[in-house]
Design a protein around this motif. Structure first.
Motif, mmCIF file in Angstrom:
data_model
loop_
_atom_site.group_PDB
_atom_site.id
_atom_site.type_symbol
_atom_site.label_atom_id
_atom_site.label_comp_id
_atom_site.label_asym_id
_atom_site.label_seq_id
_atom_site.Cartn_x
_atom_site.Cartn_y
_atom_site.Cartn_z
ATOM 1 N N ILE A 1 -5.091 -20.042 -27.040
ATOM 2 C CA ILE A 1 -3.864 -20.608 -26.468
ATOM 3 C C ILE A 1 -2.669 -19.690 -26.719
ATOM 4 N N PRO A 2 -1.893 -19.382 -25.652
ATOM 5 C CA PRO A 2 -1.970 -19.836 -24.260
ATOM 6 C C PRO A 2 -2.732 -18.914 -23.316
ATOM 7 N N LEU A 3 -3.314 -17.837 -23.831
ATOM 8 C CA LEU A 3 -3.885 -16.796 -22.972
ATOM 9 C C LEU A 3 -4.922 -17.328 -21.992
ATOM 10 N N ALA A 4 -5.819 -18.181 -22.456
ATOM 11 C CA ALA A 4 -6.959 -18.582 -21.639
ATOM 12 C C ALA A 4 -6.726 -19.901 -20.908
ATOM 13 N N ILE A 5 -5.478 -20.293 -20.749
ATOM 14 C CA ILE A 5 -5.156 -21.563 -20.098
ATOM 15 C C ILE A 5 -4.324 -21.296 -18.848
ATOM 16 N N ASP A 6 -4.717 -21.911 -17.754
ATOM 17 C CA ASP A 6 -4.045 -21.714 -16.472
ATOM 18 C C ASP A 6 -2.879 -22.688 -16.301
ATOM 19 N N PRO A 7 -1.931 -22.334 -15.409
ATOM 20 C CA PRO A 7 -0.917 -23.303 -15.016
ATOM 21 C C PRO A 7 -1.601 -24.500 -14.319
ATOM 22 N N PRO A 8 -0.984 -25.691 -14.353
ATOM 23 C CA PRO A 8 0.323 -25.975 -14.978
ATOM 24 C C PRO A 8 0.261 -26.231 -16.489
ATOM 25 N N GLU A 9 -0.962 -26.432 -17.028
ATOM 26 C CA GLU A 9 -1.079 -26.741 -18.462
ATOM 27 C C GLU A 9 -0.539 -25.604 -19.320
ATOM 28 N N TYR B 1 -2.413 -10.917 -11.002
ATOM 29 C CA TYR B 1 -1.702 -11.430 -12.166
ATOM 30 C C TYR B 1 -0.798 -12.626 -11.848
ATOM 31 N N SER B 2 -0.328 -12.718 -10.600
ATOM 32 C CA SER B 2 0.685 -13.740 -10.292
ATOM 33 C C SER B 2 0.201 -14.869 -9.391
ATOM 34 N N ASP B 3 -0.922 -14.689 -8.704
ATOM 35 C CA ASP B 3 -1.419 -15.709 -7.784
ATOM 36 C C ASP B 3 -2.305 -16.690 -8.548
ATOM 37 N N ASN B 4 -1.681 -17.702 -9.128
ATOM 38 C CA ASN B 4 -2.418 -18.658 -9.955
ATOM 39 C C ASN B 4 -3.238 -19.650 -9.137
ATOM 40 N N GLU B 5 -3.019 -19.674 -7.823
ATOM 41 C CA GLU B 5 -3.824 -20.546 -6.975
ATOM 42 C C GLU B 5 -5.236 -19.990 -6.796
ATOM 43 N N HIS B 6 -5.333 -18.670 -6.703
ATOM 44 C CA HIS B 6 -6.626 -18.048 -6.430
ATOM 45 C C HIS B 6 -7.304 -17.435 -7.660
ATOM 46 N N PHE B 7 -6.530 -17.129 -8.702
ATOM 47 C CA PHE B 7 -7.089 -16.408 -9.843
ATOM 48 C C PHE B 7 -6.850 -17.165 -11.148
ATOM 49 N N SER B 8 -7.868 -17.172 -11.993
ATOM 50 C CA SER B 8 -7.827 -17.934 -13.246
ATOM 51 C C SER B 8 -7.941 -17.018 -14.451
ATOM 52 N N ASN B 9 -7.291 -17.418 -15.541
ATOM 53 C CA ASN B 9 -7.390 -16.702 -16.809
ATOM 54 C C ASN B 9 -8.291 -17.427 -17.800
ATOM 55 N N ALA B 10 -8.888 -18.525 -17.389
ATOM 56 C CA ALA B 10 -9.723 -19.317 -18.296
ATOM 57 C C ALA B 10 -10.861 -18.472 -18.849
ATOM 58 N N GLY B 11 -11.057 -18.563 -20.145
ATOM 59 C CA GLY B 11 -12.146 -17.846 -20.802
ATOM 60 C C GLY B 11 -11.822 -16.436 -21.241
ATOM 61 N N THR B 12 -10.622 -15.945 -20.918
ATOM 62 C CA THR B 12 -10.272 -14.566 -21.267
ATOM 63 C C THR B 12 -10.226 -14.363 -22.771
ATOM 64 N N ALA B 13 -10.882 -13.316 -23.238
ATOM 65 C CA ALA B 13 -10.860 -12.902 -24.659
ATOM 66 C C ALA B 13 -11.255 -14.026 -25.607
ATOM 67 N N GLU B 14 -12.140 -14.906 -25.150
ATOM 68 C CA GLU B 14 -12.565 -16.001 -26.034
ATOM 69 C C GLU B 14 -13.843 -15.589 -26.774
ATOM 70 N N PHE B 15 -13.683 -14.601 -27.641
ATOM 71 C CA PHE B 15 -14.802 -14.088 -28.429
ATOM 72 C C PHE B 15 -15.430 -15.177 -29.286
ATOM 73 N N GLN B 16 -14.641 -16.188 -29.628
ATOM 74 C CA GLN B 16 -15.129 -17.251 -30.504
ATOM 75 C C GLN B 16 -16.335 -17.980 -29.919
ATOM 76 N N ARG B 17 -16.524 -17.891 -28.610
ATOM 77 C CA ARG B 17 -17.678 -18.551 -27.998
ATOM 78 C C ARG B 17 -18.994 -17.901 -28.413
ATOM 79 N N LEU B 18 -18.915 -16.679 -28.906
ATOM 80 C CA LEU B 18 -20.129 -15.995 -29.385
ATOM 81 C C LEU B 18 -20.727 -16.669 -30.612
ATOM 82 N N ILE B 19 -19.967 -17.517 -31.295
ATOM 83 C CA ILE B 19 -20.509 -18.255 -32.445
ATOM 84 C C ILE B 19 -20.461 -19.768 -32.201
#
Length: 425
Positions: free
Chosen positions: A115-123, A90-108
């Motif tokens: 935003i902001p769930l699926a966006i990694d630091p520093p953005e 959960y805290s090591d943003n260098e090695h782990f990414s949250n991009a794409g999490t819970a993006e159900f909208q991609r199914l259509i």
């Protein structure tokens, strides 16, 4: 399946990627909240996975039903079940990414980000800082608490003299959503439609239903955003679409990304938490007595309900190749943080299976952790605390209605119906 509390009982044959040791491949479907049980502590079956003898990295084959099948994910994922390792993911943003999490909208075919769930630091920070003031403790106290308390008292008093309520369907399902809709500025008449859409997206397991619901809700949200652009008001959606980030107005993708994320996260989790909280108190009436007689412990009691009811297990993906616990991790590997094990890790919590409403230093993962810790955590805590405060002022000892089904899904599916009764003078 029957879980006997040993890895040998849950090991399975699966043609996993060659970086996965064969002895780490196990079927953890029983720990993912999709199999109901009738235990007082419904998360008990998976707690042993945080034991000192359990390897620090396990590997779960892909789920061949539900979203795993729908999304086409056939690769499986690493599972971390010990507190220390979950904290790192959960805290090591260098090695782990949250991009794409819970993006159900991609199914259509939608390409906007949640935003902001699926966006990694520093953005991530600019969006988090943009939204945080609306969910700060001070803002909740000033702007939301009076309404939360008013709705709570109104709903309790509607049932107090009846001596019964379906706590899951008629109360838990309704109370937090009424708060959320008022916060966002959504019209009350959309209540039932919102819950129907949400159920189809998160729980139906049907690609056709998910896609139909996604099209319906996104069309509505885009129309609502356009309405607030024309006619601003004092509510959150209007504030979002008229605000500025780094001195500029939001793009259309940023507007729908934020409103969609808040919509998805605002309908289900507190409802599930309330239903499980009241189920436990009904099955353990001594908890009711202790909290009723000592209202000063409501805050730590809420925290303990949260710790022992980890509704979600969040996921991440590896951003690079690296070695961890003697295992080679590859870029793109997915990781599941098993909060129903980590929240009961004996290395972190003394007597972890004991429900202690006065537990100290209760830093659990029910609201996840790191920079992506739940944006609505303060609001959820306030709703739960106010509910207990007002409930125990008005309702005597309650119990499950005789003959009622008390099985529970230990996760987001939770409880559909929980009929409670109490004696009316």
């Amino acid at each position: 399946m029957t879980n006997t509390g040993t890895l040998d009982a849950i090991r399975v044959d699966f043609d996993a990627p060659d970086n996965v040791p064969k002895d780490r491949i196990v079927d953890l479907s029983f720990a993912m909240g999709s199999i109901p049980n009738d235990l007082v502590d419904p998360y008990e079956p998976s707690g042993w996975l945080a034991g000192a003898e359990i390897p620090r990295l396990l590997y779960n084959p892909p789920t061949m039903h539900g979203l795993g099948a729908i999304s086409g994910n056939r690769s499986g994922s690493w599972v971390v079940s010990h507190y220390e390792d979950i904290e790192r993911v959960y805290s090591d943003n260098e090695h782990f990414s949250n991009a794409g999490t819970a993006e159900f909208q991609r199914l259509i075919g939608e390409t906007f980000r949640s935003i902001p769930l699926a966006i990694d630091p520093p953005e991530h920070s600019k969006y988090r800082l943009y939204l945080m003031p609306y969910f700060s403790p001070a803002r909740i106290t000033r702007d939301l608490e009076p309404r939360i308390r008013r709705i709570c008292v109104e709903m309790i008093e509607e049932v107090a003299d009846k001596g019964e309520v379906d706590m899951a369907w008629d109360f838990a399902r309704v109370f937090p959503v009424r708060i959320f809709m008022g916060l966002m500025g959504f019209p009350d008449e959309k209540f039932a439609q919102f819950l129907d859409w949400e159920w189809d997206i998160l729980h139906s397991g049907s690609l056709e239903k998910m896609q139909a619901a996604l099209r319906g809700v996104l069309e509505y949200l885009r129309g609502f955003i356009a309405e607030k652009e024309r006619e601003p008001d004092e509510h959150l959606v209007s504030s979002i679409v008229h605000g500025k980030i780094e001195g500029r107005g939001l793009t259309e993708d940023e507007k729908i990304g934020m409103v969609w994320f808040l919509w998805l996260g605002g309908l289900d989790t507190v409802a599930a938490t309330i239903a499980q909280m009241y189920r436990r108190m009904a099955l353990q009436p001594e908890l009711q007595t202790r909290i009723r007689d000592n209202p000063e412990i409501i805050n730590p009691a809420v925290e303990e309900f949260l710790r022992t009811q980890p509704i979600l297990s969040s996921s991440r993906s590896a951003k690079m190749d690296f070695e961890w616990h003697g295992v080679q991790i590859r870029k793109g590997d997915t990781f599941q943080c098993l909060n129903p094990a980590g929240n009961f890790d004996p290395a972190r919590f003394e007597n972890p299976r004991e429900f202690d409403p006065e537990r100290k230093a209760n830093r659990h993962f029910t609201f996840v952790g790191g920079v992506h810790i739940c944006l609505g955590a303060h609001l959820a805590r306030r709703e739960l605390r106010i509910l207990l405060e007002e409930w125990f002022k008005r309702i005597p000892e309650f119990r499950v209605k005789p003959g009622a089904d008390t099985t529970v899904f230990p996760g987001l599916l939770s409880i559909r119906n929980l009929p409670l009764i109490w004696d009316v003078n």
